[in-house]
Design a protein around this motif. Structure first.
Motif, mmCIF file in Angstrom:
data_model
loop_
_atom_site.group_PDB
_atom_site.id
_atom_site.type_symbol
_atom_site.label_atom_id
_atom_site.label_comp_id
_atom_site.label_asym_id
_atom_site.label_seq_id
_atom_site.Cartn_x
_atom_site.Cartn_y
_atom_site.Cartn_z
ATOM 1 N N LEU A 29 1.453 5.277 -7.595
ATOM 2 C CA LEU A 29 1.492 3.751 -7.467
ATOM 3 C C LEU A 29 2.406 2.419 -7.589
ATOM 4 O O LEU A 29 1.685 1.743 -6.938
ATOM 5 N N ASN A 30 3.596 2.913 -7.781
ATOM 6 C CA ASN A 30 4.498 2.755 -7.868
ATOM 7 C C ASN A 30 5.019 1.719 -6.127
ATOM 8 O O ASN A 30 5.384 0.727 -5.994
ATOM 9 N N ASP A 31 4.818 3.088 -5.692
ATOM 10 C CA ASP A 31 5.719 2.968 -4.096
ATOM 11 C C ASP A 31 4.318 2.156 -3.758
ATOM 12 O O ASP A 31 4.569 1.587 -2.731
ATOM 13 N N VAL A 32 3.103 2.126 -3.876
ATOM 14 C CA VAL A 32 2.284 1.859 -3.056
ATOM 15 C C VAL A 32 1.892 0.390 -3.289
ATOM 16 O O VAL A 32 1.728 -0.706 -2.357
ATOM 17 N N THR A 33 2.637 -0.290 -4.423
ATOM 18 C CA THR A 33 1.789 -1.766 -4.908
ATOM 19 C C THR A 33 3.361 -2.680 -4.094
ATOM 20 O O THR A 33 3.260 -3.728 -3.518
ATOM 21 N N ILE A 34 4.441 -1.996 -4.358
ATOM 22 C CA ILE A 34 5.427 -2.752 -3.811
ATOM 23 C C ILE A 34 5.696 -2.650 -2.632
ATOM 24 O O ILE A 34 6.046 -3.581 -1.952
ATOM 25 N N THR A 35 5.251 -1.754 -1.794
ATOM 26 C CA THR A 35 5.109 -1.937 -0.516
ATOM 27 C C THR A 35 4.123 -3.209 -0.249
ATOM 28 O O THR A 35 4.472 -4.113 0.730
ATOM 29 N N SER A 87 -3.633 -1.320 -12.156
ATOM 30 C CA SER A 87 -3.739 -0.373 -11.573
ATOM 31 C C SER A 87 -3.829 1.398 -12.636
ATOM 32 O O SER A 87 -4.498 2.082 -12.082
ATOM 33 N N LEU A 88 -3.207 1.242 -13.016
ATOM 34 C CA LEU A 88 -2.702 1.749 -14.491
ATOM 35 C C LEU A 88 -3.397 1.858 -15.665
ATOM 36 O O LEU A 88 -3.915 3.462 -16.128
ATOM 37 N N VAL A 89 -4.070 0.744 -15.740
ATOM 38 C CA VAL A 89 -4.467 0.743 -16.466
ATOM 39 C C VAL A 89 -6.565 1.121 -16.130
ATOM 40 O O VAL A 89 -7.134 2.337 -16.630
ATOM 41 N N ALA A 99 -5.932 3.716 -3.555
ATOM 42 C CA ALA A 99 -7.508 3.040 -3.059
ATOM 43 C C ALA A 99 -7.387 0.934 -3.086
ATOM 44 O O ALA A 99 -7.658 0.418 -2.813
ATOM 45 N N LEU A 100 -7.218 1.773 -5.005
ATOM 46 C CA LEU A 100 -8.000 0.159 -5.623
ATOM 47 C C LEU A 100 -6.778 -0.640 -5.957
ATOM 48 O O LEU A 100 -6.602 -2.080 -6.101
ATOM 49 N N SER A 101 -5.488 0.021 -6.264
ATOM 50 C CA SER A 101 -4.657 -0.453 -6.108
ATOM 51 C C SER A 101 -3.959 -1.032 -5.300
ATOM 52 O O SER A 101 -3.802 -2.918 -5.336
ATOM 53 N N VAL A 102 -4.166 -1.295 -4.226
ATOM 54 C CA VAL A 102 -3.666 -1.869 -2.549
ATOM 55 C C VAL A 102 -4.675 -3.091 -2.613
ATOM 56 O O VAL A 102 -3.964 -4.552 -2.845
ATOM 57 N N PRO A 103 -5.922 -3.396 -3.213
ATOM 58 C CA PRO A 103 -6.413 -5.202 -2.598
ATOM 59 C C PRO A 103 -5.396 -5.358 -4.298
ATOM 60 O O PRO A 103 -5.851 -6.740 -3.727
ATOM 61 N N LEU A 104 -6.235 -4.642 -4.713
ATOM 62 C CA LEU A 104 -5.619 -5.205 -6.262
ATOM 63 C C LEU A 104 -3.861 -6.013 -5.983
ATOM 64 O O LEU A 104 -3.773 -7.200 -6.790
ATOM 65 N N THR A 105 -2.932 -5.597 -5.647
ATOM 66 C CA THR A 105 -2.006 -6.341 -5.632
ATOM 67 C C THR A 105 -1.581 -6.998 -3.783
ATOM 68 O O THR A 105 -1.421 -7.862 -4.269
ATOM 69 N N THR A 106 -2.330 -6.257 -3.033
ATOM 70 C CA THR A 106 -2.632 -7.827 -2.492
ATOM 71 C C THR A 106 -3.395 -8.973 -2.990
ATOM 72 O O THR A 106 -2.722 -9.634 -2.083
ATOM 73 N N VAL A 107 -4.266 -9.090 -3.258
ATOM 74 C CA VAL A 107 -4.162 -10.340 -4.024
ATOM 75 C C VAL A 107 -3.471 -11.439 -4.546
ATOM 76 O O VAL A 107 -3.664 -11.713 -4.511
#
Length: 501
Positions: free
Chosen positions: A327-333, A274-276, A417-425
């Protein structure tokens, strides 16, 4: 007869047996993070700043060309008097200054300050602070301040009271003697108190994990102070420095706060991806919106100080670093949600993904508000000035100062918004859904319980693995099956094993 201990391992429901991790997903995450880690170390070595000294900017220089020297002091007395007192800034042993023109409605506040450090420790100096009364009607066409604000200090002047702790700057006077002027308030003790309250609240609620997060935060500031800022001042690419700094911070902070596990690894990989993505989006926003970043005084001063620094690159680096926390908050959650849902009984990885995405949608909605209002709060003084500028709203909203904050909000919102599906997958691929059982570890079929009904047919009571004795229908007595021995393993708690334990 059935074997007494044979049925022990097969008494659990198949849904309670977790599936083994997908080998491909597991090794993909591990190898990818290892490669990124090596790249971060290599980038830090290449971009590491030199130990060369940098000249002091003009606004931070003293009259002799060196750095500004400050001393601690505290206010001991205040009087109203006429302005332009020749004793202002001078030093004397006595706290009683000869103040001419003293009057209760004088346009200046003569503040006596005792010096608490430096060569003049224990002595006193005088600070002169003009009020709005001093400038009332002094300029043609100037709007007079309200009557209740006439006695307030002028804009840019401090509001002091007896007992306040301040810092004074040391300047050479025209006669060669040392003079003092107000530099800032002394905030060491209040800052330490608030820092301790912050650490205490985090540790009290989050225990050791909260303490580890505080240590990670200290490491992040260490990276910024030791590597990021000096490397940019050395002329290195601000974007490259920001990417390496952000990745290094994420590796240490996430593993330190949340432990080394596949759960944390999935969040880390999702955050890096997501950072990239945020970096690419930031570059596109800066290029398409023609953002310069020159609307801020700090950026202009920096360009004057060192013209070799790319202002657009610095703006892009600020975008990248600014997205780290959210981003850190969203992805770890999202990673935690996926692993917990799988442990709670989701039958497949697809079901885990869908359930975690329902959590993620709520998280996106709340985080976007947080992001936008945080930027709006930081730009509140600017918005107040624009609100009275009497310019069309369309013109004001597209000025460089406002457009930069809007771009930060837009880029941050898209990245979230895009980090959520990326991390969830990624997290769902690493989970152990209850219904996904490895065929190689599937248990043997348990023999059916032996019936004591004398009318039971021999076919229904026989086992494929153990021959059973046929019960004669005419016999009124049936020997009951022996009771199974007590289980040696603890009973099931009904909760699946955590995937990252």
């Amino acid at each position: 007869m059935s074997h007494p201990g044979h049925g022990h391992g097969h008494s659990h429901n198949l849904s309670e047996i977790p599936a083994v991790l997908s080998p491909f997903a597991r090794w993909f995450v591990i190898i990818t993070l290892a490669v990124i880690g090596v790249g971060v170390v290599a980038g830090a070595v290449v971009l590491w700043p030199s130990d060369s000294d940098h000249p002091i900017p003009m606004q931070f220089r003293s009259a002799d060309g060196g750095s500004i020297q400050t001393v601690d002091a505290h206010v001991v007395d205040q009087k109203r008097a006429q302005c332009l007192n020749p004793l202002a800034g001078t030093v004397q042993d006595d706290a009683e200054f000869q103040i001419e023109g003293a009057a209760a409605d004088g346009p200046c506040i003569e503040t006596t300050v005792q010096i608490d450090g430096g060569d003049d420790q224990g002595r006193h100096t005088l600070l002169e602070i003009p009020t709005n009364r001093a400038q009332s009607g002094s300029e043609p066409g100037a709007v007079a301040p309200p009557a209740d604000q006439l006695d307030q200090p002028q804009a840019g002047q401090p509001t002091l009271a007896v007992g306040d702790k301040v810092r004074l700057s040391v300047v050479p006077g025209p006669d060669g003697n040392t003079r003092y002027t107000f530099f800032d308030f002394h905030r060491t003790v209040p800052t330490i108190i608030w820092a301790l309250l912050f650490v205490g609240a985090v540790v009290l609620v989050a225990a050791w994990r909260g303490l580890r997060s505080i240590i990670g935060l200290a490491f992040a500031f260490l990276v910024l102070g030791v590597f990021t800022l000096p490397a940019i001042l050395d002329g290195e690419s601000p974007v490259a420095v920001a990417v390496v700094s952000s990745a290094a911070i994420l590796f240490v902070v996430l593993y330190l706060a949340h432990g080394i596990s596949l759960r944390t690894s999935s969040a880390l990989l999702g955050t890096l991806m997501s950072l990239v993505l945020a970096g690419v989006l930031s570059w596109l926003a800066i290029e398409t919106m023609h953002l310069t970043g020159l609307s801020g005084d700090q950026t202009t001063n920096l360009q004057v100080y060192q013209g070799s620094i790319s202002i657009s690159g610095l703006l892009l680096a600020g975008f990248i670093i600014g997205t780290l926390g959210v981003l850190n908050d969203v992805t770890i959650t999202q990673a935690s949600a996926a692993f917990e849902l799988a442990a709670a009984g989701e039958p497949t990885r697809l079901a885990t993904f869908r359930a975690a995405m329902r959590v993620g949608r709520d998280h996106i909605a709340s985080t976007v508000y947080t992001l936008v209002f945080a930027y709006a709060g930081s730009a509140l003084p600017l918005l107040l000035l624009f609100s009275v500028a009497q310019q069309p709203f369309g013109s004001l909203i597209t000025t460089d100062a406002v457009a930069v904050e809007l771009a930060r909000s837009f880029v941050g919102g898209i990245a979230i918004a895009l980090s959520v599906p990326l991390t969830t997958v990624i997290a769902a691929a690493l989970t152990r859904p209850a219904g996904s059982v490895d065929p190689r570890s599937a248990p043997e079929a348990a023999p059916p319980a032996r019936s004591t009904d004398p009318r039971e047919t021999p076919a229904s009571t026989s086992s494929a693995s153990t021959p059973q004795r046929t019960v004669r229908p005419t016999s009124p007595r049936v020997t009951p099956s022996p009771a199974p021995p007590p289980q040696s393993s603890p009973p099931s708690t009904g909760r699946h094993a955590r995937p990252d334990d």
